[in-house]
Design a protein around this motif. Sequence first.
Motif: not given
Lengths: 320, 320
Positions: B184, B211-213, B216
């Motif tokens: 993140e 940010n996304a992982e 997500d």
Amino acid sequence: MRIGVDILGGDFFPQAPVEGAVRFLKQHGNRARLVLIGDEKLILAELARQGASPVDFDIVHTEEYIGMEDSPTQAIKAKPRSTINIGIQMVKEKKLDGFVSAGNTGAMLVASIFGLGTIPGVSRPTIGVLFPNHENHMTMLCDVGANVDCKPETLRHFALLGSIFMTEVMKIENPRVALMNIGEEESKGNASVQAAFQLLKETPQVNFTGNAEGRDLYMSLADVYVCDGFTGNIVLKFGESLYNVLKTRYKSDDFIESFNFENYGGVPVLGVKGISMIGHGISSGKAIEMMIVRAIEAAESDLLIKIEEAFQVFAAESGK
Amino acid sequence: MRIGVDILGGDFFPQAPVEGAVRFLKQHGNRARLVLIGDEKLILAELARQGASPVDFDIVHTEEYIGMEDSPTQAIKAKPRSTINIGIQMVKEKKLDGFVSAGNTGAMLVASIFGLGTIPGVSRPTIGVLFPNHENHMTMLCDVGANVDCKPETLRHFALLGSIFMTEVMKIENPRVALMNIGEEESKGNASVQAAFQLLKETPQVNFTGNAEGRDLYMSLADVYVCDGFTGNIVLKFGESLYNVLKTRYKSDDFIESFNFENYGGVPVLGVKGISMIGHGISSGKAIEMMIVRAIEAAESDLLIKIEEAFQVFAAESGK
């Protein structure tokens, strides 16, 4: 055989690591003596709560630990008595045959690289993930986050490290290695994988089978899938998130369980001079139990010797 | 409204594209006149076999087509009368409002970029994929293979292109845009995404949420997930392969169907001066029907105008 367990690591400490140790004792107690590293009061209370006896374990006391949100490099320096620093130092001094932690992944990686040292010739140590393919054969994807910007030579080293791990620890003969790409053809992909493809063709120590696509990961196209840690991490976390949805929607079965990382424990930092095993932050007791077993398998195997031998050629090239 | 359909594209031509056209006629026939581009004999025979009348369609005859294995750039030049070249040319000459093909993705991309031209200011046109998240809201991941090596500025442009598509075509107000990363924090990721993060913070046209992982993607963290085409392609194909396993193992339901790209048809090449819609090679009649609908939605919307307006600022910067 002595394995250290980080009791102050992961999202559910001290319960989960202590549970992992207790489960291990019941199931595989004859295989190793466990050294619980963490706050002694917490450990004793948790052992009592779980109906286990402290005489079955060694305890190394420290109250210091690296939190999941701490900056790895800073925390490793600022917290010399953290469980991770102590565990890695004990491996370095041969007081432990291996160390396992579900704590801060970055800190474990940094501590392993700087505390244990990199095996000569290895450009960058790597961490991978194990999962079973559709034929239920264990497969490795590596790297999954240790190295986000990868040179072609680094990808070649991942291939060799993964290959040796699968041979020595997972007992797969002549493991097939594929390069993750966006198509089968040599000409596909970004600049780094295109160059890595050529390097891998010229690497006799690796049984290189060519490119693999995202759709091949679950198939039995290869035993080791190599990619940069940026892509590998995103694929890994996407897969993990599906497990959480699948298990709530359907009756669990072999397929759904294949997405459950808990069944396979942690993965070693490959390329460092010692056995250092990293688990997921959300590791349960079961996951930590399996991680301890995997650490023993790695310590009992010729993993480190074989990596050292294989990389001598690269060490010689780079003048190390 | 006139939409061209590539009858000699995809793994199952001419059956699947003709079936897509016939299905479209029955369900949405009043929305557009379809122009079937391909071998007239084949088309007439296939229409007859499917019980449809040729008077309901226009036909543009050609026997030339670009195979799935052909090199895109070479084939586009070597086969001027290929269905893809004709379709794109007709869009350029305003004889069609949009063109759809399940043929060679690379060739469609090259033909769209060179045949239609890039909208001024757009560094690289992109293709994304649409899928529903766990709340059944449509989400876009882009790029999924058009651009494997991405500069930070290119990732910013993907964010803006995806955002405009979701607003204008998918009718999502002020879509949230996230950057795919391995954590993140701003400091995470490879060099390109770290720089892109800073650029996106300074881009008022984009509702950037950070940010996304990988975990997500299926959640409702964002409406548009931005990444380089290398990572995006591997994630996309991994997800698709899971659908094939899931549907054979479990009774199909909303969740499993969410992995079925056929439900969403194709995706437009975003950033070019026209509506060019690319479908998966294995597209069925249903997928092609949906792709035609999506092309109409795109053509009826302000997609191209809004992209042109939004990128004027970048065009001015780059002196175009």
